[in-house]
Design a protein around this motif. Sequence first.
Motif, PDB file in Angstrom:
ATOM      1  N   GLU A 299      -3.326   8.554   4.730  1.00 15.01           N
ATOM      2  CA  GLU A 299      -2.450   7.901   3.756  1.00 15.01           C
ATOM      3  C   GLU A 299      -2.305   6.405   4.015  1.00 15.01           C
ATOM      4  OE1 GLU A 299       1.007  10.030   1.866  1.00 15.01           O
ATOM      5  OE2 GLU A 299       0.838  11.184   3.718  1.00 15.01           O
ATOM      6  N   ASP A 300      -2.363   5.980   5.276  1.00 10.97           N
ATOM      7  CA  ASP A 300      -2.187   4.560   5.573  1.00 10.97           C
ATOM      8  C   ASP A 300      -3.507   3.789   5.618  1.00 10.97           C
ATOM      9  OD1 ASP A 300      -3.299   5.417   7.913  1.00 10.97           O
ATOM     10  OD2 ASP A 300      -1.631   4.818   9.202  1.00 10.97           O
ATOM     11  N   GLY A 301      -4.623   4.445   5.250  1.00 10.43           N
ATOM     12  CA  GLY A 301      -5.889   3.737   5.109  1.00 10.43           C
ATOM     13  C   GLY A 301      -6.795   3.768   6.317  1.00 10.43           C
ATOM     14  N   THR A 302      -6.493   4.566   7.328  1.00 10.53           N
ATOM     15  CA  THR A 302      -7.356   4.647   8.507  1.00 10.53           C
ATOM     16  C   THR A 302      -8.289   5.851   8.399  1.00 10.53           C
ATOM     17  OG1 THR A 302      -5.697   5.938   9.713  1.00 10.53           O
ATOM     18  CG2 THR A 302      -5.639   3.550   9.973  1.00 10.53           C
ATOM     19  N   ILE A 303      -9.370   5.815   9.182  1.00  7.42           N
ATOM     20  CA  ILE A 303     -10.300   6.939   9.220  1.00  7.42           C
ATOM     21  C   ILE A 303      -9.633   8.094   9.968  1.00  7.42           C
ATOM     22  CG2 ILE A 303     -12.555   7.717   9.997  1.00  7.42           C
ATOM     23  CD1 ILE A 303     -12.648   5.594   7.796  1.00  7.42           C
ATOM     24  N   PRO A 304      -9.619   9.316   9.411  1.00  8.28           N
ATOM     25  CA  PRO A 304      -8.983  10.441  10.105  1.00  8.28           C
ATOM     26  C   PRO A 304      -9.644  10.698  11.459  1.00  8.28           C
ATOM     27  CG  PRO A 304      -9.487  11.020   7.823  1.00  8.28           C
ATOM     28  CD  PRO A 304     -10.166   9.710   8.099  1.00  8.28           C
ATOM     29  N   PRO A 305      -8.870  11.052  12.474  1.00  6.69           N
ATOM     30  CA  PRO A 305      -9.448  11.303  13.803  1.00  6.69           C
ATOM     31  C   PRO A 305     -10.532  12.379  13.793  1.00  6.69           C
ATOM     32  CG  PRO A 305      -7.054  11.129  13.945  1.00  6.69           C
ATOM     33  CD  PRO A 305      -7.398  11.125  12.486  1.00  6.69           C
ATOM     34  N   TRP A 306     -10.391  13.406  12.937  1.00  9.15           N
ATOM     35  CA  TRP A 306     -11.393  14.477  12.910  1.00  9.15           C
ATOM     36  C   TRP A 306     -12.717  13.993  12.322  1.00  9.15           C
ATOM     37  CZ3 TRP A 306     -13.497  15.359   8.211  1.00  9.15           C
ATOM     38  CH2 TRP A 306     -12.736  15.020   7.081  1.00  9.15           C
ATOM     39  N   ALA A 307     -12.676  12.901  11.559  1.00 11.63           N
ATOM     40  CA  ALA A 307     -13.860  12.443  10.830  1.00 11.63           C
ATOM     41  C   ALA A 307     -14.681  11.423  11.594  1.00 11.63           C
ATOM     42  CB  ALA A 307     -13.446  11.852   9.483  1.00 11.63           C
ATOM     43  N   ALA A 308     -14.177  10.919  12.720  1.00 10.92           N
ATOM     44  CA  ALA A 308     -14.876   9.835  13.409  1.00 10.92           C
ATOM     45  C   ALA A 308     -14.964  10.124  14.897  1.00 10.92           C
ATOM     46  CB  ALA A 308     -14.145   8.509  13.180  1.00 10.92           C
ATOM     47  N   ARG A 309     -15.945   9.519  15.522  1.00 14.65           N
ATOM     48  CA  ARG A 309     -16.030   9.587  16.980  1.00 14.65           C
ATOM     49  C   ARG A 309     -14.851   8.836  17.583  1.00 14.65           C
ATOM     50  NH1 ARG A 309     -21.934  10.398  19.325  1.00 14.65           N
ATOM     51  NH2 ARG A 309     -22.661  11.813  17.709  1.00 14.65           N
ATOM     52  N   HIS A 319     -13.668  -0.726   3.566  1.00 16.66           N
ATOM     53  CA  HIS A 319     -13.420  -0.371   2.172  1.00 16.66           C
ATOM     54  C   HIS A 319     -12.079   0.324   1.989  1.00 16.66           C
ATOM     55  CE1 HIS A 319     -17.599  -1.345   1.441  1.00 16.66           C
ATOM     56  NE2 HIS A 319     -17.938  -0.552   2.428  1.00 16.66           N
ATOM     57  N   SER A 320     -11.331   0.510   3.072  1.00 13.15           N
ATOM     58  CA  SER A 320     -10.139   1.334   2.997  1.00 13.15           C
ATOM     59  C   SER A 320      -8.914   0.528   2.617  1.00 13.15           C
ATOM     60  CB  SER A 320      -9.884   2.029   4.343  1.00 13.15           C
ATOM     61  OG  SER A 320     -10.925   2.934   4.626  1.00 13.15           O
ATOM     62  N   ALA A 321      -7.952   1.233   2.067  1.00  9.58           N
ATOM     63  CA  ALA A 321      -6.639   0.689   1.739  1.00  9.58           C
ATOM     64  C   ALA A 321      -5.691   1.869   1.704  1.00  9.58           C
ATOM     65  CB  ALA A 321      -6.674  -0.018   0.394  1.00  9.58           C
ATOM     66  N   PRO A 322      -4.382   1.631   1.838  1.00 16.60           N
ATOM     67  CA  PRO A 322      -3.445   2.755   1.712  1.00 16.60           C
ATOM     68  C   PRO A 322      -3.690   3.504   0.406  1.00 16.60           C
ATOM     69  CG  PRO A 322      -2.310   0.800   2.491  1.00 16.60           C
ATOM     70  CD  PRO A 322      -3.706   0.370   2.140  1.00 16.60           C
ATOM     71  N   LEU A 323      -3.608   4.816   0.472  1.00 15.66           N
ATOM     72  CA  LEU A 323      -3.943   5.633  -0.687  1.00 15.66           C
ATOM     73  C   LEU A 323      -2.902   5.509  -1.788  1.00 15.66           C
ATOM     74  CD1 LEU A 323      -5.110   8.841   1.176  1.00 15.66           C
ATOM     75  CD2 LEU A 323      -6.530   7.260  -0.113  1.00 15.66           C
ATOM     76  N   PRO A 324      -3.348   5.518  -3.058  1.00 18.52           N
ATOM     77  CA  PRO A 324      -2.379   5.545  -4.158  1.00 18.52           C
ATOM     78  C   PRO A 324      -1.678   6.890  -4.191  1.00 18.52           C
ATOM     79  CG  PRO A 324      -4.610   5.835  -4.989  1.00 18.52           C
ATOM     80  CD  PRO A 324      -4.734   5.528  -3.526  1.00 18.52           C
ATOM     81  N   ARG A 325      -0.450   6.892  -4.637  1.00 14.50           N
ATOM     82  CA  ARG A 325       0.318   8.129  -4.772  1.00 14.50           C
ATOM     83  C   ARG A 325       0.818   8.265  -6.199  1.00 14.50           C
ATOM     84  NH1 ARG A 325       1.582  10.668  -0.183  1.00 14.50           N
ATOM     85  NH2 ARG A 325       1.595  12.409  -1.647  1.00 14.50           N
ATOM     86  N   PRO A 326       0.918   9.505  -6.698  1.00 16.41           N
ATOM     87  CA  PRO A 326       1.399   9.687  -8.071  1.00 16.41           C
ATOM     88  C   PRO A 326       2.800   9.127  -8.250  1.00 16.41           C
ATOM     89  CG  PRO A 326       0.549  11.737  -7.145  1.00 16.41           C
ATOM     90  CD  PRO A 326       0.628  10.754  -6.026  1.00 16.41           C
ATOM     91  N   GLN A 327       3.073   8.533  -9.413  1.00 14.55           N
ATOM     92  CA  GLN A 327       4.413   8.043  -9.731  1.00 14.55           C
ATOM     93  C   GLN A 327       5.271   9.214 -10.183  1.00 14.55           C
ATOM     94  OE1 GLN A 327       5.456   4.852  -9.260  1.00 14.55           O
ATOM     95  NE2 GLN A 327       3.439   4.658  -8.291  1.00 14.55           N
ATOM     96  N   PRO A 328       6.575   9.224  -9.816  1.00  7.54           N
ATOM     97  CA  PRO A 328       7.442  10.311 -10.266  1.00  7.54           C
ATOM     98  C   PRO A 328       7.478  10.359 -11.784  1.00  7.54           C
ATOM     99  CG  PRO A 328       8.589   8.835  -8.736  1.00  7.54           C
ATOM    100  CD  PRO A 328       7.276   8.214  -9.035  1.00  7.54           C
TER     101      PRO A 328
END
Length: 380
Positions: A299-309, A319-328
Amino acid sequence: MIDRPRPIVGPEYLVAGRYRLQSKLGGGGMGAVWLAHDRLLDRDVAIKQVLSTAGLPEAEASRIREQIMHEGRVAAKLSHDHAIAVYDVVLETGEPWLVMEHLPSRSVARALGMVETLPVIEVAQIGAQVADALAAAHSVGIVHRDIKPGNILVADRGPGVGMAKLSDFGISRGAGDLSDEPDGVITGTPAYLPPEVARGARPTEASDVFSLGATLYTAIEGQPPFGLDEDSDVLVERAAMAQIIPPTRTGVLTNALLHMLEPAPQRRPTMAEARDEILTAAFGPGTSPYILGVPVRTEDGTIPPWAARNSASGLRSPHSAPLPRPQPRQQPGRPAATPQQQRALGQRAQGNAPSNAPLAIAVGLLIGLIIVIAILVAVM
């Protein structure tokens, strides 16, 4: 005809005078997969060796060769950010080899072996990206037929770390191809089979939708929709009966996944519709440019630990940025607040009551007057 001894295939073996084998990466649906170096273009590739046809009747050997050549022709039609590219199909000592993009990666299946389940928000990205690749495949008549966690790769190093790609079109067919399998033969992995395929029907684009839904379900729930069983026949029977275990962890993706897992193929969304439903549920409408064509991230734009060495985990992708979230969503029947109402609500939220300025001024003047009278009395 004299049978000549076949060469021993191993490291340093040269395929088609161009591809130098380096090390074995693993097994595939048709045979071993090797890391090789393309001497002509000076790049690493993955190359799949078909299981040897030695000792088979010529008709059967010819059928297998045609199958892998067909696989190459079908897969080469697809060029997509989230699909492993097929570069070439070559013959070496009469056997076909499929030359593909090499992606240093780990599969979603391996990731699940590390962490048991993946966060919904990360699975949503994988699902939308793979669905986008499959929508492109379906548009050119390709049905994958074997979507599962082991066939979704996520780059674990290099500049593309976190990028998800669908691999192994090893049993793909063009949608209009005549089936070369006997009636009733089941093709695919039992844990992810759509009910109609488990009952012996031929796979279609709708079957891919179900299998992708089952794969995403598994990544979140930690087990396939039909549960776990060492007996594949039991899983096929559960699939044929559409005995799906209700999900408990899928959160915002629940409705989208259950739509993909509809027992009746005609009630499932198309792959493009499934992609859009996943994106809207997890990130809101119009968010595809932020999710497709970029690495999977937290959610904060980092590579997930499971996905990277280890050296790359927690790092922010270029290319990353904090993920967009749906508006209420606005509640039905309730008009939106005016700017004045919004400011009033903000004051209340901060504990600010409406101002009593006139009363405060009057009290201040009275106190000042009393002080002045006291001073005058003291002087007199």
